[in-house]
Scaffold this motif. Structure first.
Motif, PDB file in Angstrom:
ATOM      1  N   ALA A 184       1.000  -1.123  -0.009  1.00  0.00           N
ATOM      2  CA  ALA A 184       0.071  -0.130  -0.088  1.00  0.00           C
ATOM      3  C   ALA A 184       0.813   1.355  -0.021  1.00  0.00           C
ATOM      4  O   ALA A 184       0.715   2.074  -0.800  1.00  0.00           O
ATOM      5  CB  ALA A 184      -0.864   0.101   1.153  1.00  0.00           C
ATOM      6  N   ALA A 185       1.899   1.227   0.719  1.00  0.00           N
ATOM      7  CA  ALA A 185       2.791   2.257   0.618  1.00  0.00           C
ATOM      8  C   ALA A 185       3.641   2.556  -0.562  1.00  0.00           C
ATOM      9  O   ALA A 185       3.656   3.561  -0.891  1.00  0.00           O
ATOM     10  CB  ALA A 185       4.050   2.083   1.727  1.00  0.00           C
ATOM     11  N   ARG A 186       3.977   1.388  -1.377  1.00  0.00           N
ATOM     12  CA  ARG A 186       4.228   1.614  -2.788  1.00  0.00           C
ATOM     13  C   ARG A 186       3.175   2.275  -3.753  1.00  0.00           C
ATOM     14  O   ARG A 186       3.660   3.205  -4.534  1.00  0.00           O
ATOM     15  CB  ARG A 186       4.721   0.232  -3.276  1.00  0.00           C
ATOM     16  CG  ARG A 186       5.901  -0.209  -2.702  1.00  0.00           C
ATOM     17  CD  ARG A 186       6.509  -1.380  -3.630  1.00  0.00           C
ATOM     18  NE  ARG A 186       7.529  -2.082  -2.711  1.00  0.00           N
ATOM     19  CZ  ARG A 186       7.485  -3.309  -2.401  1.00  0.00           C
ATOM     20  NH1 ARG A 186       6.426  -4.114  -3.135  1.00  0.00           N
ATOM     21  NH2 ARG A 186       8.409  -3.963  -1.662  1.00  0.00           N
ATOM     22  N   VAL A 187       1.955   1.841  -3.473  1.00  0.00           N
ATOM     23  CA  VAL A 187       1.137   2.497  -4.058  1.00  0.00           C
ATOM     24  C   VAL A 187       0.684   3.859  -3.937  1.00  0.00           C
ATOM     25  O   VAL A 187       0.441   4.694  -4.712  1.00  0.00           O
ATOM     26  CB  VAL A 187      -0.349   1.701  -4.066  1.00  0.00           C
ATOM     27  CG1 VAL A 187      -1.541   2.293  -4.906  1.00  0.00           C
ATOM     28  CG2 VAL A 187      -0.228   0.048  -4.805  1.00  0.00           C
ATOM     29  N   SER A 188       1.070   4.139  -2.742  1.00  0.00           N
ATOM     30  CA  SER A 188       0.944   5.643  -2.373  1.00  0.00           C
ATOM     31  C   SER A 188       2.106   6.606  -2.904  1.00  0.00           C
ATOM     32  O   SER A 188       2.312   7.435  -2.712  1.00  0.00           O
ATOM     33  CB  SER A 188       1.020   5.730  -0.773  1.00  0.00           C
ATOM     34  OG  SER A 188      -0.305   5.083  -0.375  1.00  0.00           O
ATOM     35  N   GLY A 189       2.943   5.894  -3.641  1.00  0.00           N
ATOM     36  CA  GLY A 189       4.233   6.629  -4.175  1.00  0.00           C
ATOM     37  C   GLY A 189       5.407   6.741  -3.310  1.00  0.00           C
ATOM     38  O   GLY A 189       6.140   7.692  -3.720  1.00  0.00           O
ATOM     39  N   LEU A 190       5.492   5.908  -2.357  1.00  0.00           N
ATOM     40  CA  LEU A 190       6.593   6.107  -1.279  1.00  0.00           C
ATOM     41  C   LEU A 190       7.768   5.818  -1.793  1.00  0.00           C
ATOM     42  O   LEU A 190       7.997   4.451  -2.575  1.00  0.00           O
ATOM     43  CB  LEU A 190       6.170   5.735  -0.002  1.00  0.00           C
ATOM     44  CG  LEU A 190       5.938   6.368   0.992  1.00  0.00           C
ATOM     45  CD1 LEU A 190       4.540   7.054   0.866  1.00  0.00           C
ATOM     46  CD2 LEU A 190       5.918   5.789   2.414  1.00  0.00           C
TER      47      LEU A 190
ATOM     48  N   ARG B  85       4.891   7.570  -8.788  1.00  0.00           N
ATOM     49  CA  ARG B  85       4.507   8.565  -7.830  1.00  0.00           C
ATOM     50  C   ARG B  85       3.540   9.438  -8.261  1.00  0.00           C
ATOM     51  O   ARG B  85       2.663   9.851  -7.523  1.00  0.00           O
ATOM     52  CB  ARG B  85       6.125   9.360  -7.342  1.00  0.00           C
ATOM     53  CG  ARG B  85       5.955   9.925  -6.030  1.00  0.00           C
ATOM     54  CD  ARG B  85       6.952  10.228  -5.360  1.00  0.00           C
ATOM     55  NE  ARG B  85       8.019   9.043  -5.550  1.00  0.00           N
ATOM     56  CZ  ARG B  85       9.295   8.950  -5.572  1.00  0.00           C
ATOM     57  NH1 ARG B  85      10.057  10.129  -6.080  1.00  0.00           N
ATOM     58  NH2 ARG B  85       9.955   7.915  -5.741  1.00  0.00           N
ATOM     59  N   SER B  88       0.144   7.606  -8.296  1.00  0.00           N
ATOM     60  CA  SER B  88      -0.409   7.494  -6.889  1.00  0.00           C
ATOM     61  C   SER B  88      -1.546   8.298  -6.797  1.00  0.00           C
ATOM     62  O   SER B  88      -2.460   8.066  -5.698  1.00  0.00           O
ATOM     63  CB  SER B  88       0.632   7.717  -5.726  1.00  0.00           C
ATOM     64  OG  SER B  88       0.989   8.918  -5.537  1.00  0.00           O
ATOM     65  N   GLN B  92      -5.500   4.001  -6.614  1.00  0.00           N
ATOM     66  CA  GLN B  92      -5.116   3.555  -5.415  1.00  0.00           C
ATOM     67  C   GLN B  92      -5.450   2.083  -5.111  1.00  0.00           C
ATOM     68  O   GLN B  92      -6.020   1.559  -6.067  1.00  0.00           O
ATOM     69  CB  GLN B  92      -5.766   4.707  -4.463  1.00  0.00           C
ATOM     70  CG  GLN B  92      -4.922   5.707  -3.936  1.00  0.00           C
ATOM     71  CD  GLN B  92      -3.583   5.192  -3.283  1.00  0.00           C
ATOM     72  OE1 GLN B  92      -3.557   4.317  -2.430  1.00  0.00           O
ATOM     73  NE2 GLN B  92      -2.567   6.073  -3.546  1.00  0.00           N
ATOM     74  N   PHE B  95      -6.788  -3.452   0.145  1.00  0.00           N
ATOM     75  CA  PHE B  95      -6.637  -4.901  -0.144  1.00  0.00           C
ATOM     76  C   PHE B  95      -7.503  -5.470   0.648  1.00  0.00           C
ATOM     77  O   PHE B  95      -8.630  -4.957   1.444  1.00  0.00           O
ATOM     78  CB  PHE B  95      -5.445  -5.074   0.699  1.00  0.00           C
ATOM     79  CG  PHE B  95      -4.056  -4.676  -0.261  1.00  0.00           C
ATOM     80  CD1 PHE B  95      -4.066  -5.444  -1.645  1.00  0.00           C
ATOM     81  CD2 PHE B  95      -3.151  -3.516  -0.039  1.00  0.00           C
ATOM     82  CE1 PHE B  95      -2.875  -4.869  -2.285  1.00  0.00           C
ATOM     83  CE2 PHE B  95      -2.213  -3.378  -0.719  1.00  0.00           C
ATOM     84  CZ  PHE B  95      -1.935  -3.995  -2.005  1.00  0.00           C
ATOM     85  N   GLU B 114       0.221   9.407   5.619  1.00  0.00           N
ATOM     86  CA  GLU B 114       1.462   9.042   4.653  1.00  0.00           C
ATOM     87  C   GLU B 114       1.586   9.401   3.258  1.00  0.00           C
ATOM     88  O   GLU B 114       2.483  10.099   2.703  1.00  0.00           O
ATOM     89  CB  GLU B 114       1.725   7.462   5.165  1.00  0.00           C
ATOM     90  CG  GLU B 114       2.941   6.992   4.175  1.00  0.00           C
ATOM     91  CD  GLU B 114       3.469   5.524   4.711  1.00  0.00           C
ATOM     92  OE1 GLU B 114       2.237   4.620   4.623  1.00  0.00           O
ATOM     93  OE2 GLU B 114       4.146   5.315   5.316  1.00  0.00           O
TER      94      GLU B 114
END
Lengths: 605, 286
Positions: A184-190, B85, B88, B92, B95, B114
């Motif tokens: 999920a963090a990857r998808v958020s662009g982190l 990026r 994003s 989205q 899961f 975040e």
């Protein structure tokens, strides 16, 4: 959709590790000891009465007294002052080793665990090599090459210690790398650095802190060992070199060896105990088990309401089963003993009957107590769980009060069980065949050849296409649907009177579920078994059950013949559940792009 | 003319082989699909059908080795980090497992801010956004300072939905978002999905094994089987009167929550299986 926000449970306060350690008895004492030693070392220039290296011939091996607090050593130097200053060097040396080990081990572990690939291969190989090297010998060799510097040998020792951190970090990182929250963090662009910093370091932090305390203790001990062998730097005072001096003069001044040994021992013990205390505290704060079996409903919010609301009991239908009463559960209560001595009740006053040849569905959502009820009939409640009241009459005997030994005779032979997760209920180390034969030989007392014949016949009966092949395979070689068939074969192998199936199809695909339901129906009709079917799926209930009991928060809210429950549900909770069923809702229909979607896009009629 | 939001064409996903000289594993064998703005496309299939992998390939979490995935005309199947990026903002995810999709050691506020901090949003603005998001998913504001473990499965899934909504995306890939939830919770979370879609016009790629869930939510439905789409079209049509034998089997396998109708349904299923077996045999001999 209700507009009001959902209620939340009470907040659990976040307490820092340091605070928790202050309450932990050994943790607090260890911290205090380490703090005092560190403070004394730092303040050595202020506290020490003498220069640690100032020797005087007239004071050689002077006794402890008013002039020298702990006496003087073989060169006439004040032991107390040396002890204080030695603390600076010994601790700093150990910290150097720890820092080097941390930097190398944690960085390499993070990179190898997160990215994998060639770096993973190379670093894992190097780690293996480092761990295979005998540390002391390497240090001796290194001293021969680089000279007697204590700092250099501690740097080298740090390198030798780095696998301890590498392994730890590597294991933790590979465990979380594929967690959904990292995705999920990857998808958020982190970016990778941010993901490692925020999501992965937090996971490895705790074990690394614990390991650091252990490693620091090891570093102090090894360093003292080196110095004790006389391989240290002669120009600086350390605990190890003091130990060496004391050992040489052990007959002339026995107490010389005592003081450094005492400090080394104290610091090492304190570090180890601190590590243990931290482990205790960190592991205790892991929070409630996720999705544990013990879905303890703390639903006190409307307990009073429920108590006043007795279970709805539907009348028998003329066509219903009038067979012999097989199981009669009356007023059953199940509770869990809490650490503070109280008991949390999860099942209250449950009544339940099963006749021969009848399938009784036990329906409810998670935390409703349906699985707890089923397990208490088998007397297989998890630890701390116990039957707090009521009776379970099965063939004239009360299972609630049977001894464990007598219960073993009932379980398996008279009452069988089919679990939810077929895979985790087969032992990966044995073949399917041996797992099927074992209970038959015990329960029926038959020979191995006969058990084998029966097992093969059973496998064929539950619809396994190649019984012989499945008989010889291991659990990981068969699919989930096949595994469930195997478990069903095992459950009926001793021709039980009562079968308890706990969500037997929940883990299976729909098409496989349909097959397994068919199989259960055939076997049940053939063997005239009574069945308790625990499920949350009303489709499964409609397919298989003759009678249904609906549970909520550990209580029965409604019970009756299956048609009465579906067509004439009285209790609001049962109605709510039935309303949530989607099977009969209309499809959403095609997307209407013109106009306002809100008005044109009806959801359900 | 309707604009296409996401256009998946002949996508192939292959996982590199495990072990020396082993063949790569082909999880998806040439799949085509498109999603329009504001639409829900349901993706149904059983375990191992490749439905989750297709969702992950849209998110850039699975290796696309053939075909193309275009978002508003722009190729994204092998996007760089920087492009991802940017994306994003647009795409989205929610899961399946609400227990592992939230970092257990972060508070809800940290989880929700975040994605915002990646956008360099000011702290104050971010806090305001968190409050808005919690409102949208019907969680109280004091949820912000709590840890995921203090929430039930349904509440956690609301947090996951809020996180997905944080950047105002145009498409959310929902990977079995309600299958771990209780029946009544499931219904409420699904209503939330519909309500959010009607308010914001977001499109969903809704992945599920449950035909009933997909029927309730989807405008169009695709059925996957062994890495391929076997049936694709209008939601009502596919989920009520399917044409492909596999979809027919799938539909007949789901039990109906009514004892009498289920008895008939069961008989129909056995009849259908018999007919299909006969057809297979005939096809085999032809």
């Amino acid at each position: 959709m209700t507009g009001a926000p959902l209620p939340l449970p009470a907040s659990a306060a976040k307490v820092s590790l340091f605070r928790k350690l202050l309450i932990h008895p050994t943790g607090a004492v260890s911290l205090l000891v380490l703090f005092l030693v560190a403070l004394a070392s730092i303040l050595a220039p202020v506290l020490a009465p003498y220069d640690p290296n100032a020797s005087s011939l007239k004071d050689v091996l002077a006794k402890a007294g008013s002039e020298f607090l702990l006496g003087a050593d073989s060169a006439g130097r004040d032991v107390f002052s040396r002890l204080l200053f030695a603390g600076q060097f010994s601790l700093a040396g150990a910290l150097v080793a720890l820092t080097v080990a941390l930097v190398i081990g944690v960085t390499a572990g993070l990179i190898a665990g997160y990215h994998g690939g060639w770096f993973d291969t190379v670093s894992s190989w190097l780690t293996g090599l480092l761990m295979a090297l005998p540390g002391m010998v390497v240090l001796l060799a290194a001293r021969a090459v680089v000279g007697q510097s204590m700092w250099l040998s501690m740097v080298i020792f740090g390198v030798l210690l780095s696998p301890a951190f590498f392994r730890l970090v590597y294991a933790s990182v590979t465990a979380v790398r594929n967690e959904l929250y990292v995705d999920a963090a990857r998808v958020s662009g982190l970016g990778d650095v941010r993901i490692i910093g925020r999501h992965i370091l937090t996971v490895v932090r705790a074990p690394v802190i614990i390991q650091s305390a252990m490693v620091l203790g090891i570093a102090i001990a090894i360093q003292a060992g080196l110095e004790f062998l006389g391989l240290g730097d002669r120009t600086i005072p350390t605990w190890g070199s003091m130990l060496n001096d004391g050992f040489i003069n052990i007959f002339k001044a026995p107490t010389l060896v005592l003081w450094p040994a005492l400090v080394i021992g104290l610091v090492c013990v304190a570090l180890t105990l601190l590590a243990n205390a931290m482990r205790d505290e960190l592991e205790r704060s892991r929070g409630p088990v996720k999705k544990g079996r013990k879905a303890a409903p703390t639903g006190a919010e409307n307990a009073s309401e429920k108590r006043g609301n007795a279970a709805v009991v539907h009348a028998e239908e003329p066509s219903s089963n009038h067979g012999e009463l097989l199981l009669e559960v009356t007023d059953l209560g199940v509770g869990y003993d809490q650490p503070d001595g109280s008991t949390t009740d999860v099942v209250h006053h449950v009544n339940l009957t099963v006749r021969r040849g009848e399938v009784h569905g036990l329906v409810g959502e998670s935390g409703s107590g349906k699985t707890q009820t089923a397990f208490s009939i088998l007397r297989l409640l998890p630890q701390d769980g116990r039957i707090t009241g009521g009776s379970i009459l099965f063939e004239g005997r009360d299972l609630a009060h049977l001894s464990e030994k007598e219960m073993t005779k009932v379980r398996g032979k008279r009452i069988a069980y089919i679990p939810q997760e077929p895979m985790s209920n087969l032992d990966a180390a044995f073949t399917i065949g041996s797992q099927l034969m074992e209970p038959m030989r015990v329960c029926l007392g038959i020979s191995k050849t006969e058990a084998r014949k029966r097992a093969l016949a059973l496998l064929a009966k539950v619809g396994i296409p190649h019984p012989e092949r499945t008989f010889n395979s291991y659990p990981h070689q068969i699919s989930g649907g096949m595994a469930q068939r195997v478990l069903i074969a095992g459950a009926v192998s001793c021709e039980p009177d009562l079968l308890i199936a706990d969500e037997p199809t929940t883990a299976l695909d729909v098409t496989v579920q349909a097959e397994v339901l068919n199989l259960l129906r055939e076997l049940q009709e053939e063997l005239k078994m009574g069945v308790i079917l625990v499920t949350h799926n009303f489709g499964v209930v409609a397919d298989l059950c003759d009678r249904v009991t609906v549970m909520q928060s550990g209580r029965v809210v409604e019970t009756g013949p299956v048609r009465a429950i579906f067509n004439d549900a009285k209790h609001p909770y049962t109605r709510k559940l039935l309303e949530a069923i989607l099977e009969d809702t209309a499809p959403r229909g095609p997307l209407v792009t013109a106009g306002t979607p809100r008005e044109l896009n009806g959801v359900t009629p | 003319m309707t604009e296409t939001l996401l256009d998946i064409k002949d996508v192939v996903v292959e996982y590199p082989p495990k072990g020396f000289r082993a063949k790569p594993f082909k999880a998806i064998k040439g799949v085509s699909l498109d999603i329009r703005p504001g639409e829900t496309v349901g993706l149904v299939g059983e375990s191992g059908s490749g439905k989750t992998t297709l969702g992950r390939s849209v998110l850039g979490l699975a290796p696309v080795t053939g075909g193309s995935i275009k978002y508003r005309g722009q190729e994204i199947s092998n996007a760089t980090r920087a492009q991802r990026r940017e994306l994003s903002h647009e795409i989205q995810v929610v899961f399946q497992d609400p227990y592992t999709s939230l970092n257990p050691s972060m508070t809800i506020e940290q989880i929700l801010t975040e994605p915002l901090t990646v956008r360099k949003m000011e702290r104050q603005a971010a806090n305001k956004r968190v409050a808005e998001l919690l409102d949208q998913v019907r969680l109280p504001h004091d949820a912000a300072h709590r840890l995921p473990r203090e929430f039930s499965g349904g509440q956690r899934q609301r947090v996951a939905i809020a996180r997905a909504l944080a950047l105002d995306p145009k498409l959310i890939v929902c990977d079995e978002p309600v299958s771990a939830l209780d029946l009544s919770t499931q219904a409420r979370v699904m209503e939330l999905f519909i309500e959010i879609q009607e308010r914001t016009g977001v499109a969903y790629l809704f992945i599920s094994h449950d035909l009933a869930v997909v029927r309730h939510l989807s405008h169009r439905v695709a059925v996957m089987y062994h890495g391929e789409i076997v049936e694709w079209g209008d939601g009502g049509q596919v989920t009520s009167a399917p044409e492909h034998p596999y979809t027919q089997r799938l539909l007949m396998a789901a039990p109906i929550p009514d004892p009498d109708r289920q008895a008939k349904h069961r008989a129909d299923r056995l009849r259908l299986l018999g007919i299909q077996r006969e057809q297979d045999v005939q096809a085999g001999f032809a």
